[in-house]
Write an enzyme that holds these catalytic residues in place. Structure first.
Site, PDB file in Angstrom:
ATOM      1  N   ASP A   1       0.852  -1.193   0.000  1.00  0.00           N
ATOM      2  CA  ASP A   1       0.000   0.000   0.000  1.00  0.00           C
ATOM      3  C   ASP A   1       0.882   1.235   0.000  1.00  0.00           C
ATOM      4  O   ASP A   1       1.991   1.218   0.546  1.00  0.00           O
ATOM      5  CB  ASP A   1      -0.905   0.021   1.234  1.00  0.00           C
ATOM      6  CG  ASP A   1      -1.948  -1.090   1.212  1.00  0.00           C
ATOM      7  OD1 ASP A   1      -2.441  -1.421   0.115  1.00  0.00           O
ATOM      8  OD2 ASP A   1      -2.282  -1.617   2.288  1.00  0.00           O
TER       9      ASP A   1
ATOM     10  N   ASP B   1      -6.928  -1.379  -4.594  1.00  0.00           N
ATOM     11  CA  ASP B   1      -8.027  -1.085  -3.668  1.00  0.00           C
ATOM     12  C   ASP B   1      -8.982  -0.056  -4.268  1.00  0.00           C
ATOM     13  O   ASP B   1     -10.205  -0.178  -4.146  1.00  0.00           O
ATOM     14  CB  ASP B   1      -7.484  -0.575  -2.328  1.00  0.00           C
ATOM     15  CG  ASP B   1      -6.589  -1.584  -1.633  1.00  0.00           C
ATOM     16  OD1 ASP B   1      -6.727  -2.795  -1.896  1.00  0.00           O
ATOM     17  OD2 ASP B   1      -5.740  -1.153  -0.830  1.00  0.00           O
TER      18      ASP B   1
END
Length: 164
Positions: A127, A145
């Site tokens: 991330d 995401d």
């Protein structure tokens, strides 16, 4: 069927490519950009946008799902992701869903595949985008995401009364 395959390759491949490239860039560059003064050791991208939105580039690995839920079960999550991706691909190819629903499914699938490959390559999902909304810290996320969230929104807003 050829149109479905073309749409599949373009959207899933595009999401997957963009996701993998941003993760590779993050791994190669973010550790060298870290500012000890910035929260989460990242680098500010925008600060004070609309009077309170901060966006930063950071590096985080997450063996779980959102908010690191189920991080203690990474192998189970891997197989759950595989099953979900297979079911979404099957639904896409065998059903006559509406256009927005099909596109939504492909965005979800592209994001899911990006995170599955992360688990295979790194043992966790990479991330890199950190956002704060007027003091509220949103979990760090990635392009995959975002694709999943956009896909769900497209799927949900698809007009249910008209067929293609």
């Amino acid at each position: 069927m050829l149109r479905k395959l073309f749409l599949f390759v373009i959207i899933v491949g595009g999401v997957f490519f963009l996701d993998s490239q941003t993760k590779q860039w993050t791994l190669e560059n973010v550790p060298h950009m870290v500012s000890p003064d910035y929260p989460y050791g990242g680098k500010a991208f925008y600060e004070g946008l609309f009077g309170g939105i901060d966006i930063a580039i950071v590096y985080r690995s997450n063996p779980g799902i959102a908010w690191s839920f189920f991080a203690e079960y990474p192998h189970i999550l891997f197989w759950v992701r595989i099953v979900i991706a297979a079911v979404i691909a099957l639904i896409y190819f065998v059903s006559s869903r509406r256009s927005l629903e099909k596109i939504g499914l492909l965005f979800i699938l592209g994001g899911a595949l990006g995170n599955i490959v992360d688990y295979i390559r790194y043992g966790a999902v990479i991330d890199m985008i950190k956002m704060t909304f007027w003091g509220w810290h949103y979990p760090v996320f990635n392009v995959a995401d975002m694709a999943v969230v956009c896909g769900v929104i497209l799927y949900l807003i698809s007009p249910k009364c008209s067929q293609e």
